[in-house]
Design an enzyme around this catalytic site. Structure first.
Site, PDB file in Angstrom:
ATOM      1  N   LYS A 124      -4.431  -1.339  -1.592  1.00  0.00           N
ATOM      2  CA  LYS A 124      -3.727  -0.125  -1.101  1.00  0.00           C
ATOM      3  C   LYS A 124      -4.648   0.442   0.031  1.00  0.00           C
ATOM      4  CE  LYS A 124      -3.984   4.032  -3.116  1.00  0.00           C
ATOM      5  NZ  LYS A 124      -3.774   4.991  -3.817  1.00  0.00           N
ATOM      6  N   ASP A 142       1.424   3.889  -2.778  1.00  0.00           N
ATOM      7  CA  ASP A 142       0.671   4.895  -3.641  1.00  0.00           C
ATOM      8  C   ASP A 142       1.542   5.616  -4.636  1.00  0.00           C
ATOM      9  OD1 ASP A 142       2.472   6.765  -2.081  1.00  0.00           O
ATOM     10  OD2 ASP A 142       0.703   8.032  -1.554  1.00  0.00           O
TER      11      ASP A 142
END
Length: 226
Positions: A124, A142
């Protein structure tokens, strides 16, 4: 199960995002690629607002890997102690700064593999840096984006990676660069976890979420029988 979104509906959703906010921006403060990387590492399980407060003074004195290493892990920790998991994050910031000096001529690398090899950097974080710092059409999933992908029907998936890969296939190419920011900001401010503001949603007409929140004072319509 709700009917899957069509290509035309997905196109319409991102056209609406683009019309509403043509150049979406992330909310983390940074001054260069290195401080962007540090800010994103610090932002895991923390708010952007909280990270920005902590990094304002830090980045004023340590905006390069060399200056961060010279500052030392203890001083880094003192600067970020208001952020969750600050001890481990301070250690990672120190170690990744050393790694950039040793392995990348103090430059932030522009590939996911090289970024993920740095301490404290996962997929991420790498995707955020690639997107914001290098203009690559990556999608960082997220909690907000994961929720929006599933709730709207854009990219249902059981894991962040599943949602990411599905979005990469489904988002029309002209919108891929900004899709990450549109969806995260939408989840942060409109499609919130507990009470989504469906009455203010610019994509509500295409969204597959069945329990849309009525406007304050309005009476919710009865749910359709399955």
């Amino acid at each position: 199960m709700p009917k899957p979104l069509t290509k035309a509906e997905i196109e319409a959703i991102f056209a609406a995002f683009a019309a509403h906010d043509p150049e979406p921006k992330g909310e983390l403060d940074y001054v260069n690629l290195f401080t962007l990387l540090v800010a994103v590492v610090l932002s895991a399980q923390a708010t952007d607002v909280g990270v920005n407060k902590a990094t304002k003074a830090l980045f004023a004195i340590a905006d390069t890997p060399e200056r961060m290493v010279a500052l030392g892990e203890d001083a880094i920790r003192d600067h970020v102690k208001t952020i969750g998991l600050y001890r481990n994050k301070a250690k990672n910031v120190f170690l990744l700064s050393q790694a950039l000096i040793a392995n990348h001529n103090s430059e932030v690398p522009d590939t996911r593999e090289a970024l993920e090899a740095l301490p404290g950097v996962g997929r991420k974080t790498a995707n955020v840096v690639l997107n914001i710092g290098f203009g690559q059409p990556t999608i960082a999933v997220d909690t907000h984006l994961f929720r929006v992908g599933n709730r709207t029907g854009l990219a249902p998936g059981k894991t962040p990676l599943a949602v990411e890969l599905k979005l990469e296939k489904r988002v029309p190419k002209p919108y891929l660069l900004h899709a990450h920011h549109w969806l995260i900001l939408h989840g942060r401010y409109i499609c919130k976890a507990r009470k989504p503001a469906c009455y203010n949603c610019i994509i509500a007409q295409w969204c597959r979420y069945p329990d849309k929140t009525p406007a304050p004072g309005a009476v919710a319509p009865p749910r359709a029988m399955p």
